[in-house]
Design a protein around this motif. Structure first.
Motif, short mmCIF file in Angstrom:
data_model
loop_
_atom_site.label_atom_id
_atom_site.label_comp_id
_atom_site.label_asym_id
_atom_site.label_seq_id
_atom_site.Cartn_x
_atom_site.Cartn_y
_atom_site.Cartn_z
N GLY A 153 0.80 -1.23 0.00
CA GLY A 153 0.00 0.00 0.00
C GLY A 153 0.83 1.27 0.00
N HIS A 154 2.13 1.17 0.28
CA HIS A 154 2.97 2.36 0.42
C HIS A 154 4.31 2.21 -0.27
CE1 HIS A 154 0.09 2.78 3.69
NE2 HIS A 154 0.31 4.08 3.64
N THR A 155 4.84 3.32 -0.73
CA THR A 155 6.22 3.39 -1.23
C THR A 155 6.75 4.72 -0.75
OG1 THR A 155 5.55 2.16 -3.18
CG2 THR A 155 7.66 3.31 -3.31
N GLN A 156 7.68 4.68 0.20
CA GLN A 156 8.13 5.94 0.81
C GLN A 156 9.64 5.94 0.97
OE1 GLN A 156 6.04 5.43 4.58
NE2 GLN A 156 4.23 6.48 3.81
N SER A 160 6.17 7.01 -9.31
CA SER A 160 4.92 6.70 -10.00
C SER A 160 5.08 5.33 -10.63
CB SER A 160 4.62 7.74 -11.07
OG SER A 160 3.58 7.26 -11.91
N PHE A 161 4.09 4.47 -10.44
CA PHE A 161 4.16 3.13 -11.03
C PHE A 161 3.00 2.83 -11.97
CE2 PHE A 161 6.89 2.59 -7.28
CZ PHE A 161 7.99 1.97 -7.88
N SER A 162 2.05 3.77 -12.11
CA SER A 162 0.88 3.43 -12.92
C SER A 162 1.23 3.39 -14.40
CB SER A 162 -0.28 4.38 -12.63
OG SER A 162 0.02 5.65 -13.10
N ASP A 215 0.29 4.03 -7.74
CA ASP A 215 0.42 2.67 -7.20
C ASP A 215 1.64 2.56 -6.29
OD1 ASP A 215 -1.71 2.02 -8.77
OD2 ASP A 215 -0.57 0.89 -10.26
N ALA A 216 1.57 1.61 -5.36
CA ALA A 216 2.74 1.29 -4.53
C ALA A 216 3.60 0.26 -5.27
CB ALA A 216 2.27 0.72 -3.20
N ALA A 217 4.85 0.11 -4.83
CA ALA A 217 5.76 -0.84 -5.49
C ALA A 217 5.20 -2.26 -5.42
CB ALA A 217 7.13 -0.77 -4.84
N GLY A 218 4.63 -2.63 -4.27
CA GLY A 218 4.04 -3.97 -4.12
C GLY A 218 2.87 -4.16 -5.08
N GLU A 219 2.10 -3.09 -5.26
CA GLU A 219 0.98 -3.15 -6.20
C GLU A 219 1.50 -3.35 -7.62
OE1 GLU A 219 -0.98 0.52 -4.93
OE2 GLU A 219 -2.81 -0.32 -5.84
N ALA A 220 2.62 -2.69 -7.95
CA ALA A 220 3.21 -2.85 -9.28
C ALA A 220 3.57 -4.31 -9.51
CB ALA A 220 4.43 -1.95 -9.43
N PHE A 221 4.13 -4.95 -8.48
CA PHE A 221 4.44 -6.38 -8.59
C PHE A 221 3.16 -7.20 -8.73
CE2 PHE A 221 8.72 -5.48 -6.87
CZ PHE A 221 9.47 -6.36 -7.63
#
Ligand code: KG4
Ligand code: ZN
Length: 314
Positions: free
Chosen positions: A118-121, A188-190, A140-146
């Motif tokens: 949920g987070h990328t900080q 940004s990962f979207s 998106d968070a990095a985990g979401e990108a994965f």
């Protein structure tokens, strides 16, 4: 009480795989079913009786409200019944404080890249509870990108560990995905997700077996890009703030490619890096206990009127 973790029980929720993602209502129901057995198991593994517990720490947020409510209510009940103090913990701070479970511990100030579902900080950590977010994701968070990449590739949830697994035997230079140009230390990962989606759609048109034939190379190439996006920003922040102690935390810090890339960067830039033990990367009780321990030492307690927060600042 001396700051040692004496047990760390994780109740894995298999239900999410069936639905291809976390359904909040199902997650909170699973929490409700798991919480008492998990706490009982943790106490029994630690060989500690309920009346020997000196305080109870719980995650107040950020996270899914329904799940947070279960933990908050349980902790309140336990504290009330046992007559012990109640300690609220911030989930993202706890990921960072997991670095104080084992030696070597970072020395303040250090930079922590906190990467979860949920987070990328990028966090400037000045003290146990004095932390400043200097960069974060705008979408998106990095985990979401994965996880979203895995979904596009037809892999089950959570896809991060699977992308990691396939990437290990793939060629990271097989395909090139774009690196977004975002100012400062934000992410940004979207755009990456969209480019993967189009890339797969176009290739599958001419070869329906494209994903199957190239799974390892696709995973390695996507993972390589996610890692370069993350580490380029960390490098920029480290340089600007003149800090050479770099930590990673959160579920994505379990990623073997990220762990290796950080070790390489440590040699290249003369950093001292901190990589959590595998069991303290993804959400775990140990990190909440560690954050709770430092709050206990500071006698930082909360009352029975405390409520969980889906979004929670530091
Ligand atoms: O911190 P965490 O357990 O839960 C949240 O706070 O969100 O992080 C979960 C995230 C998921 O997106 C999962 O796919 C990702 O961490 N993750 C990984 C790996 N293990 C977990 N991503 C990439 N590689 C891994 N090995
Ligand atoms: Zn987490």
């Amino acid at each position: 009480m001396n700051g040692d973790i004496v047990s760390n029980v994780v109740a894995t929720q298999a239900i999410h795989e069936k639905y291809g993602g976390v359904v909040p209502e199902l997650a909170s129901r699973a929490h409700q079913q798991n919480i008492i057995p998990a706490v009982e198991q943790a106490l029994s593994l630690a060989k500690i009786r309920k009346n020997e517990v000196s305080a109870i720490a719980f995650t107040r947020g950020p996270g899914l409200l329904g799940s947070l409510l279960v933990g908050t209510s349980f902790a309140k009940g336990f504290a009330l019944a046992a007559g012990i103090p109640l300690i609220e913990v911030n989930h993202m701070q706890a990921h960072i404080l997991a670095h104080f479970i084992d030696e070597p511990r970072p020395i303040f100030p250090f930079i922590c890249l906190t990467v979860s579902g949920g987070h990328t900080q990028i966090v400037l950590v000045k003290d146990y509870f004095e932390m400043e977010i200097i960069g974060e994701t705008m979408d998106d968070a990095a985990g979401e990108a994965f996880d979203k990449t895995a979904k596009i590739l037809g892999l089950p949830y959570p896809g991060g560990p699977l992308v990691d697994k396939y990437a290990q035997t793939g060629n990271p230079n097989a395909f090139r995905f774009p690196e977004p140009q975002i100012p400062g230390y934000d992410f940004s990962f979207s755009g990456l997700k969209t480019s993967i989606l189009y890339f797969i759609r176009d290739h599958v048109k001419s070869d329906p077996d494209f994903v199957q034939k190239n799974l390892e190379d696709i995973c390695a190439s996507v993972q390589d890009r996610i890692i370069s996006i993350l580490l380029n920003k960390v490098r920029k922040a480290a340089k600007a703030y003149g800090i050479d102690q770099i930590a990673i935390a959160g579920g994505v810090s379990a990623n073997s490619g990220l762990r290796q890339a950080l070790e390489l960067a440590a040699e290249k830039y003369n950093w001292k890096v901190f990589i959590p033990q595998f069991q303290y990367c993804t959400d775990n009780a140990g990190m909440i206990a560690m954050a709770g321990y430092y709050k206990y030492l500071a006698q930082d307690f909360v009352g029975q009127d405390v409520a969980p927060m889906a979004r929670m600042p530091f």
